[in-house]
Design a protein around this motif. Sequence first.
Motif, PDB file in Angstrom:
ATOM      1  N   LEU A 179     -16.724  -7.913 -13.563  1.00 43.17           N
ATOM      2  CA  LEU A 179     -16.439  -7.683 -12.147  1.00 43.17           C
ATOM      3  C   LEU A 179     -17.642  -8.032 -11.280  1.00 43.17           C
ATOM      4  CD1 LEU A 179     -14.404  -4.341 -12.230  1.00 43.17           C
ATOM      5  CD2 LEU A 179     -13.607  -6.544 -11.372  1.00 43.17           C
ATOM      6  N   ILE A 215     -19.861  -6.885  -4.747  1.00 45.69           N
ATOM      7  CA  ILE A 215     -19.260  -5.625  -5.170  1.00 45.69           C
ATOM      8  C   ILE A 215     -20.357  -4.668  -5.623  1.00 45.69           C
ATOM      9  CG2 ILE A 215     -18.905  -6.438  -7.522  1.00 45.69           C
ATOM     10  CD1 ILE A 215     -16.410  -4.745  -7.680  1.00 45.69           C
ATOM     11  N   GLU A 220     -16.936 -11.063  -8.662  1.00 42.43           N
ATOM     12  CA  GLU A 220     -16.759 -10.629  -7.280  1.00 42.43           C
ATOM     13  C   GLU A 220     -18.141 -10.402  -6.664  1.00 42.43           C
ATOM     14  OE1 GLU A 220     -13.956  -7.600  -6.470  1.00 42.43           O
ATOM     15  OE2 GLU A 220     -12.545  -8.251  -8.009  1.00 42.43           O
ATOM     16  N   ARG A 246     -13.592   0.604 -11.000  1.00 39.81           N
ATOM     17  CA  ARG A 246     -12.448  -0.293 -11.149  1.00 39.81           C
ATOM     18  C   ARG A 246     -12.255  -0.741 -12.584  1.00 39.81           C
ATOM     19  NH1 ARG A 246     -12.910  -4.855  -6.649  1.00 39.81           N
ATOM     20  NH2 ARG A 246     -11.241  -5.686  -7.976  1.00 39.81           N
ATOM     21  N   ARG A 300     -20.739   6.683  -4.288  1.00 40.04           N
ATOM     22  CA  ARG A 300     -20.432   5.923  -3.075  1.00 40.04           C
ATOM     23  C   ARG A 300     -21.024   6.596  -1.852  1.00 40.04           C
ATOM     24  NH1 ARG A 300     -14.319   5.576  -1.187  1.00 40.04           N
ATOM     25  NH2 ARG A 300     -14.855   7.764  -0.745  1.00 40.04           N
ATOM     26  N   GLU A 356     -18.528   0.770  -7.723  1.00 34.32           N
ATOM     27  CA  GLU A 356     -17.150   0.309  -7.589  1.00 34.32           C
ATOM     28  C   GLU A 356     -16.721  -0.491  -8.812  1.00 34.32           C
ATOM     29  OE1 GLU A 356     -14.271  -2.214  -4.526  1.00 34.32           O
ATOM     30  OE2 GLU A 356     -16.383  -1.861  -4.026  1.00 34.32           O
ATOM     31  N   ALA A 357     -17.624  -1.304  -9.345  1.00 29.06           N
ATOM     32  CA  ALA A 357     -17.309  -2.054 -10.554  1.00 29.06           C
ATOM     33  C   ALA A 357     -17.054  -1.121 -11.733  1.00 29.06           C
ATOM     34  CB  ALA A 357     -18.451  -3.013 -10.883  1.00 29.06           C
ATOM     35  N   ALA A 397     -10.270 -10.158  -9.460  1.00 35.40           N
ATOM     36  CA  ALA A 397     -10.322  -8.844 -10.105  1.00 35.40           C
ATOM     37  C   ALA A 397      -9.875  -8.946 -11.548  1.00 35.40           C
ATOM     38  CB  ALA A 397      -9.430  -7.854  -9.354  1.00 35.40           C
TER      39      ALA A 397
END
Length: 258
Positions: free
Chosen positions: A63, A70, A67, A78, A91, A74-75, A2
Motif C-alpha cells: 500500500l 498514504i 499509493e 487498511r 491518526r 492508514e496503510a 488499493a
Amino acid sequence: MAVRAGPGARYVMLPTSARIFVYNYLGAGVFCGKSEEDAFRECVRERALPLKYTQELGRALILLKEEKGIALEEALYRARLIPENDYRILRYAKRERRCIFSELAKCLREERFISGKLRAVFVYPIILAIEFVAVIALGVFWFIPEIHLFFAKLNVQEPYIVGIVYRVYQFLTTAVTVEHVPFFIGMGAVLWMAYQLLKFPGAKFALDSLKLRMPIVGSLSSLRLAQDSISKLALIVSSKKEKLADAVAVTGEMIQNA
C-alpha cells in the motif's frame, strides 16, 4: 491502487505482542531521526517477527508503495493489521504532528498485563470444574455400574440416587453409538453456527452485557473496561492538545468499537 482481497483471501491481524514490537520499533526509529515509513521498511526487512506476521506486514508495504502520500497508520489499518482503536489514536496524534508509537506500545503492554492477571484469576476455578467433571464421569461410567451390579447380586433394593445415576449411565451408553453419529455431527454444525453468530456486533453486545451482569465476572470486567477507557483517554489527551470534553468524546468512539 488499493490492495483488495481475493475470493479466498484470509487476513491475519497482528496479535498484541506483535503490535507492541512493531510500535516500539517504529518509536525507536523515529526517535533516531528516521521517517515512520523508513523505520517500518527496516522493521519488515529485519524479519524479527515470525514469518507469517512478516508476510502480513508486506501488505502494508504494498500500500505504501502503490499509493503515494498514504500515511503509515492508514496503510496498517487498511491492510487489516491493526484494530480501529489503534488507527484512531495514531491518526489523532498525526494531526498534532506527534509520534506516540512508544506510548501506544506501553499502553498495550499494560492492557495485556491486566488481561493476563484477570485470566489467571479464573484458572483455578476452571481446573476445579474440570476435576469435578472428571470425577462425575468416573462415577457414572465405572463406580455406579459396579454398585448397581453389587445390589443386583444381593437381590436388594438399591438406593434411589444410585438408580437415578444408573439410568443416566444407561441413557449415555445407548445414545453414544454409531447410529447417532449424524446427530452429533448436526449438533456440532449448530454449535459452530452459533459461535459464528456470536461474532456479529449485536450478539457480541448481548453476550458482553450478560457477562457484566454476572456477580464476580461482571465486576472484574467492569474494572478492566474502566482501566482500558482511562488509559485510552490519557493517551489521547497526551497526544492531542484539545479540551478534555473533546478527548472524552474521542475515547467514547473508540470504546464503542471495542
